[in-house]
Design an enzyme around this catalytic site. Structure first.
Site, PDB file in Angstrom:
ATOM      1  N   SER A  14       0.841  -1.190   0.000  1.00  0.00           N
ATOM      2  CA  SER A  14       0.000   0.000   0.000  1.00  0.00           C
ATOM      3  C   SER A  14       0.888   1.256   0.000  1.00  0.00           C
ATOM      4  CB  SER A  14      -0.962  -0.032   1.195  1.00  0.00           C
ATOM      5  OG  SER A  14      -2.006   0.887   1.027  1.00  0.00           O
ATOM      6  N   ASP A  17      -8.662  -4.799  -6.062  1.00  0.00           N
ATOM      7  CA  ASP A  17      -8.213  -4.006  -4.917  1.00  0.00           C
ATOM      8  C   ASP A  17      -9.042  -2.739  -4.797  1.00  0.00           C
ATOM      9  OD1 ASP A  17      -6.694  -2.329  -3.114  1.00  0.00           O
ATOM     10  OD2 ASP A  17      -4.980  -3.635  -3.487  1.00  0.00           O
ATOM     11  N   HIS A  41      -7.359  -6.060  -0.624  1.00  0.00           N
ATOM     12  CA  HIS A  41      -6.238  -5.116  -0.676  1.00  0.00           C
ATOM     13  C   HIS A  41      -4.936  -5.884  -0.538  1.00  0.00           C
ATOM     14  CE1 HIS A  41      -4.316  -1.312  -0.516  1.00  0.00           C
ATOM     15  NE2 HIS A  41      -4.147  -1.238   0.792  1.00  0.00           N
TER      16      HIS A  41
END
Length: 514
Positions: free
Chosen positions: A234, A452, A482
């Site tokens: 991320s 995602d 995710h």
């Protein structure tokens, strides 16, 4: 952006599940500059030997604010870094590190593998031990290492508000419909920044991602690695891309999973997320047998009613529109949480806001006793130091119809977040978008998940392109949630393991089915 800044690998999983060619040789061998001054990055100065030659005092890890400390093989240390890299012999910060040594012998060991799990503001000291089971194969050849970045948790973490003020702020409408609500929204945003300035005025100008990337390079040297081996998830992909740009010749084996779009500014990220979360919500609705258009309208209707009349939650707390939106969003970070969303929506439909409120509490870092962690403080301080643009409320109002078309459920929330997140922030931002071009770097493995919600797949393609030809190697997973590694795909896990353990990058464009 608030939703973008959630922890990647398991932000929701931890919270809710409990309710090609060959790469280079990685980081093996001692760093040639571990005992002397380092080569400076662009815009920086060489570091003194007192920093590059420091010895880490590894020992038992201290307990966190909840009273828990990792046991077993985990050990902790502190690394001294310059507060300001323009003055490397000036004031210093102490960065908290955690490590589990490799389970292999010296001949098999590649070096240290550094992790950043996202945020910004995520604590590596908490996340790495919690998720270490996913990385046991990698520990066969690496010391697993993570850290709390500057301004985060144990590394002189930023705190801008007390618990009572944080809870009171949850009653502020994050999607204002009237002039009074808009004034309250912007006043709350400004007050948050003022609180940060009161508590940490000297630190706020030194919390950029570029400075954390320089901290990473100092870690590499002090840990004794010639090149950096790194796993970023991320926001950690933005940090990894920034490192590759600043230090292309020191890139060893870098994995970027759940990839932030490096070409997007604040409004661009909000657009990406509006599409991504709406896409994930529609996939969830299809899985339940409900028409996505009708299901979206049903959930949007619930949020509209909550805007007018919050539901009873836990104790004297209420579930309002903002908290419900957060609670819905956090379940979309992992497909395994979809049944939890079904139960929470059913409860809300029956007049019980407790389940959605507890999901929002998990995201907001609030425990059962009403204490909040500081991740949201660090998120804001780092992202607002990075982002130069400061979208206004007037601009948000002009974009309203566009964002509602993108997502009737999440659009308003994400659009208004662009105007409030850095409103009247006490220090300016440093750049419009991160620089990640890394000509001459070794291949970097970029892993994108087509389902995602928080970092939509398109960002992975753009990261691979921006890193440069022959550098960015794109691996696609047709999955949900995710992040991709550790999510149940043997194809993804095998490709990443082959790259990290043997230096074998998959062919650019490889696709793993769901």
């Amino acid at each position: 952006m608030r939703l973008l800044r959630a922890l990647a690998a398991g932000a929701a999983a931890l919270l809710i599940a409990g309710c090609g060619g060959s790469g280079d040789d990685g980081g093996d061998g001692p760093s040639p500059d571990a005992k002397g001054p380092s080569e400076s990055a662009p815009g920086g100065q060489a570091l003194p030997a007192s920093l590059t030659g420091q010895k880490l005092d590894w020992g038992r890890c201290a307990a966190d604010e909840s009273g828990r400390a990792p046991g077993g093989d985990w050990e902790c240390a502190r690394l001294r870094v310059p507060r300001d890299y323009a003055e490397p012999e000036g004031a210093q910060l102490r960065i908290a590190l955690i490590r589990a040594r490799s389970t292999s012998g010296a001949k098999q060991r590649v070096g240290s593998l550094l992790f950043n799990f996202g945020g910004p503001g995520g604590s590596g000291l908490k996340m790495l031990p919690a998720l270490s089971g996913e990385y046991e194969r990698l520990r066969g050849r690496y010391d697993l290492v993570s850290f709390d970045p500057r301004g985060v948790a144990a590394s002189e973490g930023v705190r801008c508000r007390g618990d009572r003020a944080l809870q009171a702020a949850e009653s502020v409408d994050a999607t204002p419909d009237t002039a009074a609500e808009e004034r309250a929204f912007l006043r709350d945003a400004a007050d948050f920044g003022k609180g940060c300035a009161r508590e940490d005025s000297a630190l706020l100008p030194h919390l950029s991602t570029a400075e954390t990337a320089r901290d990473l390079d100092l870690m590499r040297q002090v840990l004794g690695d010639r090149k950096l081996s790194y796993f970023g998830i991320s926001y950690g992909t933005e940090l990894g891309g920034t490192y590759a740009h600043l230090f292309p010749q020191r890139v060893g084996r870098l994995v970027l999973d759940a990839v932030v779009d490096p070409t997007a500014d604040s409004v661009g990220h909000a657009r990406n997320q509006a599409r991504g979360f709406q896409r994930a919500l529609e996939d969830y609705l299809r899985s339940t047998g409900e028409d996505p258009k009708k299901g979206t309208a049903r959930i949007a209707g619930l949020l509209s009613r909550l805007d007018q009349k919050p539901l009873r939650g836990d104790g004297d707390r209420k579930l309002n529109q903002t908290l419900a939106t957060t609670g819905i969003a956090v379940t979309l970070y992992s497909k395994s949480n979809w049944p939890v969303l079904t139960e929470a929506l059913q409860a809300a439909g029956d007049g019980d806001g407790g389940p959605l409120l507890r999901l929002a509490d998990n995201y907001n870092g609030r425990d059962e006793s009403g204490r909040y962690d500081t991740q949201s403080h660090s998120q804001r301080a780092i992202s607002c130091r990075d982002a130069k643009d400061r979208p206004t409320a007037a601009e948000a109002k002009r974009r309203g119809a566009e964002f509602r078309r993108l997502s009737p459920v999440f659009g308003d929330f994400l659009n208004w977040d662009t105007a409030g997140w850095c409103h009247e922030w006490p220090v300016p931002g440093t750049r419009a978008t991160p620089e990640v071009a890394a000509p001459g770097a070794a291949p970097v493995l970029v892993v994108g998940n087509t389902g995602d919600p928080a970092t939509p797949y398109e960002g992975a393609r753009k990261m691979a392109d921006e890193l440069g030809e022959g550098v960015g190697v794109l691996l696609t997973w047709k999955g949900q949630g995710h992040g991709a590694y550790g999510s149940g795909s043997t194809c993804v896990d095998g490709a990443v393991d082959g790259y990290l353990l043997r230096g074998e990058a998959p062919k650019d464009g490889k696709v793993c089915a769901g």
